[in-house]
Design a protein around this motif. Structure first.
Motif, PDB file in Angstrom:
ATOM      1  N   ASP A  75       0.805  -1.234   0.000  1.00 21.60           N
ATOM      2  CA  ASP A  75       0.000   0.000   0.000  1.00 21.60           C
ATOM      3  C   ASP A  75       0.832   1.275   0.000  1.00 21.60           C
ATOM      4  O   ASP A  75       0.376   2.317   0.490  1.00 21.60           O
ATOM      5  CB  ASP A  75      -0.961   0.014   1.200  1.00 21.60           C
ATOM      6  CG  ASP A  75      -2.026  -1.067   1.091  1.00 21.60           C
ATOM      7  OD1 ASP A  75      -2.448  -1.368  -0.039  1.00 21.60           O
ATOM      8  OD2 ASP A  75      -2.420  -1.605   2.134  1.00 21.60           O
ATOM      9  N   PHE A  76       2.031   1.234  -0.566  1.00 20.34           N
ATOM     10  CA  PHE A  76       2.790   2.460  -0.776  1.00 20.34           C
ATOM     11  C   PHE A  76       2.245   3.176  -2.007  1.00 20.34           C
ATOM     12  O   PHE A  76       1.852   2.525  -2.991  1.00 20.34           O
ATOM     13  CB  PHE A  76       4.276   2.149  -1.004  1.00 20.34           C
ATOM     14  CG  PHE A  76       5.031   1.810   0.252  1.00 20.34           C
ATOM     15  CD1 PHE A  76       5.596   2.808   1.031  1.00 20.34           C
ATOM     16  CD2 PHE A  76       5.169   0.488   0.657  1.00 20.34           C
ATOM     17  CE1 PHE A  76       6.289   2.496   2.190  1.00 20.34           C
ATOM     18  CE2 PHE A  76       5.862   0.168   1.804  1.00 20.34           C
ATOM     19  CZ  PHE A  76       6.419   1.171   2.586  1.00 20.34           C
ATOM     20  N   HIS A  77       2.193   4.508  -1.934  1.00 18.63           N
ATOM     21  CA  HIS A  77       1.852   5.260  -3.136  1.00 18.63           C
ATOM     22  C   HIS A  77       2.973   5.021  -4.140  1.00 18.63           C
ATOM     23  O   HIS A  77       4.147   5.264  -3.853  1.00 18.63           O
ATOM     24  CB  HIS A  77       1.723   6.754  -2.836  1.00 18.63           C
ATOM     25  CG  HIS A  77       1.426   7.573  -4.043  1.00 18.63           C
ATOM     26  ND1 HIS A  77       0.299   7.401  -4.817  1.00 18.63           N
ATOM     27  CD2 HIS A  77       2.140   8.566  -4.638  1.00 18.63           C
ATOM     28  CE1 HIS A  77       0.309   8.255  -5.814  1.00 18.63           C
ATOM     29  NE2 HIS A  77       1.415   8.974  -5.729  1.00 18.63           N
ATOM     30  N   THR A  78       2.624   4.515  -5.314  1.00 17.05           N
ATOM     31  CA  THR A  78       3.632   4.028  -6.257  1.00 17.05           C
ATOM     32  C   THR A  78       3.462   4.647  -7.624  1.00 17.05           C
ATOM     33  O   THR A  78       2.351   4.690  -8.167  1.00 17.05           O
ATOM     34  CB  THR A  78       3.553   2.491  -6.379  1.00 17.05           C
ATOM     35  OG1 THR A  78       3.621   1.907  -5.075  1.00 17.05           O
ATOM     36  CG2 THR A  78       4.688   1.950  -7.230  1.00 17.05           C
ATOM     37  N   VAL A  79       4.557   5.127  -8.185  1.00 14.76           N
ATOM     38  CA  VAL A  79       4.589   5.609  -9.566  1.00 14.76           C
ATOM     39  C   VAL A  79       5.337   4.570 -10.389  1.00 14.76           C
ATOM     40  O   VAL A  79       6.505   4.281 -10.132  1.00 14.76           O
ATOM     41  CB  VAL A  79       5.287   6.978  -9.671  1.00 14.76           C
ATOM     42  CG1 VAL A  79       5.444   7.374 -11.134  1.00 14.76           C
ATOM     43  CG2 VAL A  79       4.511   8.045  -8.911  1.00 14.76           C
ATOM     44  N   LEU A  80       4.642   3.991 -11.380  1.00 18.36           N
ATOM     45  CA  LEU A  80       5.240   2.966 -12.223  1.00 18.36           C
ATOM     46  C   LEU A  80       5.811   3.603 -13.481  1.00 18.36           C
ATOM     47  O   LEU A  80       5.075   4.190 -14.282  1.00 18.36           O
ATOM     48  CB  LEU A  80       4.199   1.906 -12.590  1.00 18.36           C
ATOM     49  CG  LEU A  80       3.581   1.148 -11.412  1.00 18.36           C
ATOM     50  CD1 LEU A  80       2.557   0.139 -11.913  1.00 18.36           C
ATOM     51  CD2 LEU A  80       4.651   0.460 -10.584  1.00 18.36           C
ATOM     52  N   LEU A  81       7.105   3.504 -13.642  1.00 19.83           N
ATOM     53  CA  LEU A  81       7.765   4.032 -14.820  1.00 19.83           C
ATOM     54  C   LEU A  81       7.716   2.993 -15.932  1.00 19.83           C
ATOM     55  O   LEU A  81       7.574   1.802 -15.677  1.00 19.83           O
ATOM     56  CB  LEU A  81       9.214   4.396 -14.484  1.00 19.83           C
ATOM     57  CG  LEU A  81       9.384   5.363 -13.301  1.00 19.83           C
ATOM     58  CD1 LEU A  81      10.853   5.552 -12.974  1.00 19.83           C
ATOM     59  CD2 LEU A  81       8.727   6.703 -13.599  1.00 19.83           C
ATOM     60  N   THR A  82       7.849   3.437 -17.170  1.00 28.33           N
ATOM     61  CA  THR A  82       7.762   2.539 -18.316  1.00 28.33           C
ATOM     62  C   THR A  82       9.132   2.351 -18.935  1.00 28.33           C
ATOM     63  O   THR A  82       9.860   3.315 -19.170  1.00 28.33           O
ATOM     64  CB  THR A  82       6.803   3.103 -19.383  1.00 28.33           C
ATOM     65  OG1 THR A  82       5.533   3.339 -18.765  1.00 28.33           O
ATOM     66  CG2 THR A  82       6.628   2.119 -20.532  1.00 28.33           C
ATOM     67  N   ALA A  83       9.489   1.099 -19.193  1.00 29.55           N
ATOM     68  CA  ALA A  83      10.776   0.802 -19.811  1.00 29.55           C
ATOM     69  C   ALA A  83      10.799   1.296 -21.247  1.00 29.55           C
ATOM     70  O   ALA A  83       9.788   1.273 -21.944  1.00 29.55           O
ATOM     71  CB  ALA A  83      11.035  -0.702 -19.775  1.00 29.55           C
ATOM     72  N   ALA A  84      11.963   1.725 -21.687  1.00 25.62           N
ATOM     73  CA  ALA A  84      12.101   2.190 -23.063  1.00 25.62           C
ATOM     74  C   ALA A  84      11.851   1.043 -24.032  1.00 25.62           C
ATOM     75  O   ALA A  84      12.223  -0.101 -23.773  1.00 25.62           O
ATOM     76  CB  ALA A  84      13.503   2.759 -23.283  1.00 25.62           C
ATOM     77  N   GLY A  85      11.225   1.348 -25.142  1.00 23.36           N
ATOM     78  CA  GLY A  85      11.024   0.338 -26.171  1.00 23.36           C
ATOM     79  C   GLY A  85       9.838  -0.565 -25.940  1.00 23.36           C
ATOM     80  O   GLY A  85       9.655  -1.548 -26.663  1.00 23.36           O
ATOM     81  N   THR A  86       9.016  -0.273 -24.934  1.00 28.47           N
ATOM     82  CA  THR A  86       7.825  -1.097 -24.709  1.00 28.47           C
ATOM     83  C   THR A  86       6.590  -0.235 -24.904  1.00 28.47           C
ATOM     84  O   THR A  86       6.539   0.917 -24.500  1.00 28.47           O
ATOM     85  CB  THR A  86       7.804  -1.686 -23.292  1.00 28.47           C
ATOM     86  OG1 THR A  86       7.821  -0.614 -22.347  1.00 28.47           O
ATOM     87  CG2 THR A  86       8.983  -2.587 -23.064  1.00 28.47           C
ATOM     88  N   ASP A  87       5.582  -0.821 -25.515  1.00 22.95           N
ATOM     89  CA  ASP A  87       4.335  -0.113 -25.756  1.00 22.95           C
ATOM     90  C   ASP A  87       3.336  -0.311 -24.640  1.00 22.95           C
ATOM     91  O   ASP A  87       2.387   0.435 -24.496  1.00 22.95           O
ATOM     92  CB  ASP A  87       3.696  -0.587 -27.072  1.00 22.95           C
ATOM     93  CG  ASP A  87       4.589  -0.292 -28.258  1.00 22.95           C
ATOM     94  OD1 ASP A  87       5.221   0.791 -28.258  1.00 22.95           O
ATOM     95  OD2 ASP A  87       4.665  -1.142 -29.156  1.00 22.95           O
TER      96      ASP A  87
END
Length: 382
Positions: A75-87
């Motif tokens: 339950d941590f507030h989480t920001v999910l980053l996106t890997a380069a080259g993935t749609d």
């Protein structure tokens, strides 16, 4: 809100319990031998220490097993980053749409966390992971390592996952405000598996300064200790019981026993002898259990130089299940006087993936330091 960067190497440590002396380039073989991923469990133990300030933290990470799944489950507030080259990113079941990670993913995520200007980068793995973090961030952001690998020589790691969590808590709440530059060390795993030991300094990371929570760098046994090691070996061999099996753990001090007996030794592995003859070499986990079930067995281990670990650093073949089967009363500790003196009075440490096992191992032991010479040593988890 404080920004906490999180990176988990999901396969870290998988090669240790199955006798592969590391995981680099051998993860498929580790899986074939029955290895289970443990890095997530160790990160959970660290993050639990931050729950008290959960509402003051935003965790930045990749989805899935690289951090997002675990952070969200707590339950941590989480920001999910996106890997380069993935749609697309599957936040619940994978690291990225590709469903796997490697060193490039770690480096890429670390660089993204640097761009996000995180206040602390918390990462889990071994010395190879620390190298990847260094390549990405150098001295640009404070870092804390959660030990989850096989060979963990670098002092950028905390003593155990709980200590990593406490150190992160102290940094994020301002109770620790100074950092120090600590070494990133690693060895060539291919040479390591051939029992060629060569440690190299790759660089430095900034680590919050709290010596009671970080481990020391590993120190090799000096050549000058040869006579002491031989004296210890004579003591052990003289006391051996003919009907008892002996597991000989990794290390140069334990190797002295095998040399005196004229037996082939696995320097960075575990060998089994009985009647002063070699029964099996380079054993691990379940294979050890298959040999010792129902047989009186003693375990001979030594202390990692400079760090003081009995279990959890470089000898993960000795799984908690093996240790429990043998019993605390059948563990024999070897250490030269010089090695113990270098610890400066600090206790010996245990850091397996089983907390109940770790706690059961705490207490006082008699360590063999020479022929007929012994020192009482305290064993603890921190």
């Amino acid at each position: 809100m404080k920004k906490l960067g999180l990176i988990i190497n999901p396969i870290a440590g998988m090669g240790g319990s199955v006798g592969l002396k590391g995981t680099d380039h051998v993860v498929e073989e580790a899986i074939r031998r029955g290895a289970q991923p443990r890095a997530g469990e160790r990160v959970k133990a660290a993050l639990t220490k931050l729950i008290e300030i959960r509402d003051q933290i935003t965790v930045y990470t990749y989805p899935g097993d690289m951090g997002g799944e675990l952070a969200k489950s707590l339950d941590f507030h989480t920001v999910l980053l996106t890997a380069a080259g993935t749609d697309a990113v599957d936040a619940d079941s994978g690291y990225t749409a590709a469903g796997h990670t490697d060193a490039a993913d770690t480096i890429e995520l670390a660089k993204k966390l640097l761009e996000e200007q995180v206040d602390l980068l918390l990462f889990a793995g071994g010395d190879g992971t620390a190298r990847d973090i260094y390549e990405a961030v150098e001295l640009k952001v404070p870092c804390v390592g959660i030990p989850a690998g096989v060979k963990i020589h670098s002092p950028v790691y905390a003593k155990n996952p709980q200590a990593a969590g406490r150190l992160a808590l102290m940094w994020l709440t301002g109770k620790v405000q100074k950092t120090e530059e600590l070494e990133v060390l690693d060895i060539d795993e291919e040479r390591y598996r051939r029992e060629e030991l060569s440690t190299r300094l790759y660089g430095y990371l900034l680590v919050p300064r709290e010596k009671t929570l970080t481990q020391n760098r590993k120190a090799p046994t000096p050549v000058s200790e040869t006579a002491s090691i031989e004296a210890i070996a004579y003591d052990i061999i003289e006391a051996m019981e003919p009907e008892t099996c002996y597991l000989i753990g990794a290390g140069t001090t334990t190797r002295g026993i095998m040399h005196l007996l004229g037996l082939k030794n696995t320097l960075i592995g575990v060998d089994l002898i009985c009647g002063k003859k070699l029964v099996a070499a380079d054993l691990y986990g379940d294979t050890i259990l298959s040999y010792i079930k129902g047989r009186r067995t003693k375990l001979i281990v030594t202390v990692t130089g400079g760090q003081g670990y009995l279990f959890g650093r470089g000898n993960q073949q000795l799984t908690p299940e093996v240790i429990k089967e043998i019993g605390k009363e059948n563990i024999i500790i070897l250490a030269t006087k010089t090695k113990l003196a270098a610890l400066g009075g600090r206790p010996l440490l245990v850091d397996t993936y089983d907390e109940a096992c770790n706690l059961s191992l705490c207490g006082y032991y008699r360590a063999v330091t020479g022929y007929g010479e012994y020192t009482m040593c305290r064993v603890t988890i921190d």
